[in-house]
Design an enzyme around this catalytic site. Structure first.
Site, short mmCIF file in Angstrom:
data_model
loop_
_atom_site.label_atom_id
_atom_site.label_comp_id
_atom_site.label_asym_id
_atom_site.label_seq_id
_atom_site.Cartn_x
_atom_site.Cartn_y
_atom_site.Cartn_z
N LEU A 19 -1.22 -4.37 3.19
CA LEU A 19 -2.49 -5.06 2.91
C LEU A 19 -3.53 -4.10 2.33
CD1 LEU A 19 -4.34 -7.53 3.03
CD2 LEU A 19 -4.84 -6.93 5.43
N ILE A 58 -6.24 9.12 11.14
CA ILE A 58 -7.29 8.44 11.90
C ILE A 58 -7.22 8.73 13.41
CG2 ILE A 58 -7.82 6.60 10.24
CD1 ILE A 58 -6.32 4.75 12.25
N ALA A 81 -2.98 0.78 11.26
CA ALA A 81 -2.48 0.41 12.59
C ALA A 81 -1.03 0.87 12.70
CB ALA A 81 -2.55 -1.11 12.78
N THR A 83 2.05 -0.78 13.24
CA THR A 83 2.39 -2.21 13.14
C THR A 83 3.82 -2.51 13.60
OG1 THR A 83 2.99 -1.87 10.83
CG2 THR A 83 0.76 -2.65 11.26
N TYR A 145 1.65 -3.98 21.58
CA TYR A 145 0.93 -4.07 20.32
C TYR A 145 -0.23 -5.07 20.47
CZ TYR A 145 0.12 -5.72 15.47
OH TYR A 145 -0.45 -6.10 14.27
N LYS A 149 -4.40 -4.45 20.22
CA LYS A 149 -5.25 -5.19 19.27
C LYS A 149 -6.34 -5.96 20.04
CE LYS A 149 -3.63 -4.44 15.08
NZ LYS A 149 -4.45 -3.92 13.98
N1 NAP Z 1 2.25 -7.11 8.72
C1 NAP Z 1 2.00 -8.19 9.43
O1 NAP Z 1 2.78 -9.16 9.45
C2 NAP Z 1 0.75 -8.26 10.26
C3 NAP Z 1 0.58 -9.34 11.16
C4 NAP Z 1 -0.58 -9.40 11.91
C5 NAP Z 1 -1.57 -8.44 11.78
N2 NAP Z 1 -1.38 -7.41 10.92
C6 NAP Z 1 -2.42 -6.36 10.83
O2 NAP Z 1 -2.86 -6.26 9.49
C7 NAP Z 1 -3.14 -4.89 9.18
C8 NAP Z 1 -2.39 -4.50 7.91
O3 NAP Z 1 -0.99 -4.68 8.12
P1 NAP Z 1 0.08 -4.10 7.10
O4 NAP Z 1 1.23 -5.02 7.08
O5 NAP Z 1 -0.60 -3.73 5.83
O6 NAP Z 1 0.52 -2.78 7.88
P2 NAP Z 1 1.32 -1.52 7.33
O7 NAP Z 1 1.94 -1.79 6.02
O8 NAP Z 1 2.18 -1.06 8.46
O9 NAP Z 1 0.15 -0.48 7.12
C9 NAP Z 1 -0.50 0.14 8.19
C10 NAP Z 1 -0.98 1.47 7.71
O10 NAP Z 1 -1.70 2.13 8.76
C11 NAP Z 1 -1.82 3.47 8.38
N3 NAP Z 1 -1.75 4.36 9.53
C12 NAP Z 1 -0.98 4.28 10.63
N4 NAP Z 1 -1.19 5.36 11.41
C13 NAP Z 1 -2.13 6.13 10.78
C14 NAP Z 1 -2.75 7.36 11.06
N5 NAP Z 1 -2.49 8.07 12.17
N6 NAP Z 1 -3.66 7.84 10.18
C15 NAP Z 1 -3.95 7.18 9.06
N7 NAP Z 1 -3.38 6.01 8.72
C16 NAP Z 1 -2.48 5.50 9.58
C17 NAP Z 1 -0.69 3.77 7.41
O11 NAP Z 1 -1.30 3.92 6.17
P3 NAP Z 1 -0.76 4.94 5.06
O12 NAP Z 1 0.59 4.40 4.67
O13 NAP Z 1 -1.77 4.88 4.00
O14 NAP Z 1 -0.66 6.26 5.72
C18 NAP Z 1 0.12 2.48 7.38
O15 NAP Z 1 0.71 2.27 6.14
C19 NAP Z 1 -2.77 -4.08 10.41
O16 NAP Z 1 -3.94 -3.79 11.14
C20 NAP Z 1 -1.86 -5.00 11.19
O17 NAP Z 1 -1.93 -4.75 12.58
C21 NAP Z 1 -0.24 -7.29 10.15
#
Ligand code: NAP
Length: 302
Positions: A19, A58, A81, A83, A145, A149
């Site tokens: 995202l 972070i 996050a 995830t 998880y 949240k």
């Molecule tokens: N995916 C789903 O189906 C889903 C469902 C419900 C809610 N959400 C929420 O929506 C948001 C976006 O989801 P998404 O699917 O885009 O997740 P994602 O692809 O897993 O991306 C999360 C990003 O968090 C960053 N991150 C994790 N640990 C870190 C650290 N220590 N320092 C810096 N960055 C860190 C990483 O970014 P970098 O790669 O840039 O390092 C990782 O790529 C999240 O908050 C998730 O909880 C997602």
């Protein structure tokens, strides 16, 4: 709506994620906003026109504070996050640090700096006994998880009454990021079986539309909790069948399974997902599964 965003400086965390990457693109190219994307990856940090990526862990409070003060954002969209839901169950310390503690630090910085704060949350804050859920339904997570949240939501709401809590679910896209759609397509293309749960319900949400919907809500200065997700509420098995049909792949290799037959490390809500009327009244970018898959297949953008 683009005009009300254009004068703002944005910070997007998790900018290498599914995202976050899309939000940086939308802000920089569609809205012409100055935007910094924080990532855990090693990047140059150079500005490319109006946007740049910066390496910030972070979980490092000092690094977070320094990078925040250097950019002085008007609006923070906090996507970073852990995830992986099963990983959160196994490594609770890192899950709590990233998903709750670091979120609280960022909310505090946003509050002190007078920045708008938008936090990405999940339907896993609910127990899944009686979804789909409205925004005011009772939170009761059944996995760690969800606990992290829900805790972050509570801290943010207490300290930043004008924050925007964006709960979403079952994100999918066809880029480089892992997600349910990519997994189903890859498995079926390889001739492998897909075992998809009949007892996990949610609202599949196309990431490109979600990014636009989020920016619509920010442009309208929405505050409080919003369920931002696709309008269709289906189980994963049904979604897998729809993907197979849309991509012309053999649906016969998709097998229905239940959580009892295929246990996972972390428990998943059964009737998760959302009622999305509150968001749908404000944005036209939350697309049905059929519409989204059609665009994905045709390679077109919404
Ligand atoms: N995916 C789903 O189906 C889903 C469902 C419900 C809610 N959400 C929420 O929506 C948001 C976006 O989801 P998404 O699917 O885009 O997740 P994602 O692809 O897993 O991306 C999360 C990003 O968090 C960053 N991150 C994790 N640990 C870190 C650290 N220590 N320092 C810096 N960055 C860190 C990483 O970014 P970098 O790669 O840039 O390092 C990782 O790529 C999240 O908050 C998730 O909880 C997602």
């Amino acid at each position: 709506m683009a005009s009300s965003l254009a004068k703002k400086r944005f910070l997007v965390t998790g900018a290498g994620g599914q995202l976050g990457a899309q939000l940086v693109q939308e802000l920089a190219y569609r809205h012409g906003c100055p935007v910094i994307g924080w990532t855990s990856q090693n990047v140059s940090g150079e500005m490319r026109g109006n946007h740049a990526y910066r390496q910030v862990d972070i979980t490092d409070r000092q690094a977070v504070e320094q990078a925040f003060h250097e950019w002085q954002p008007d609006c923070v969209i906090h996507c970073a996050a852990v995830t992986n839901v099963d990983l959160c169950e196994r490594d609770r310390e890192i899950a709590k640090q990233v998903n709750t503690t670091s979120s609280a630090w960022l909310a505090e910085l946003a509050s002190r700096g007078g920045a708008k704060f938008a936090f990405l949350s999940s339907d896993y804050v609910f127990d899944g006994s009686d979804g789909p859920y409205d925004e005011d339904a009772r939170v009761n997570p059944i996995n760690y998880y969800g606990v992290t949240k829900a805790a972050a939501e509570q801290i943010i709401c207490e300290h930043l009454p004008d924050a925007l809590i964006l709960r979403t679910t079952v994100l999918y896209s066809n880029g480089r990021h892992n997600n349910f759609l990519k997994w189903v397509v890859t498995q079926l293309q390889m001739g492998a079986e897909v075992r998809a749960f009949t007892d996990q319900y949610g609202n599949p949400t196309w990431v490109d539309g979600l990014a636009r919907a989020i920016l619509d809500l920010i442009a309208l200065d929405c505050q409080g909790i919003y369920h931002v997700a696709g309008p269709d509420w289906v189980n994963r098995y049904t979604f897998a069948l729809q993907i197979a049909t849309a991509f012309g792949l053999p649906a016969a290799r998709i097998c229905p399974v239940t959580a009892e037959q295929l246990p996972q490390t972390a428990k998943r809500p059964v009737r998760g997902g959302f009622r999305v009327a509150k968001s749908l009244a404000l944005t036209e970018h939350l697309y049905s599964i059929d519409e989204s898959l059609q665009w994905l297949r045709g390679g077109e953008r919404a």
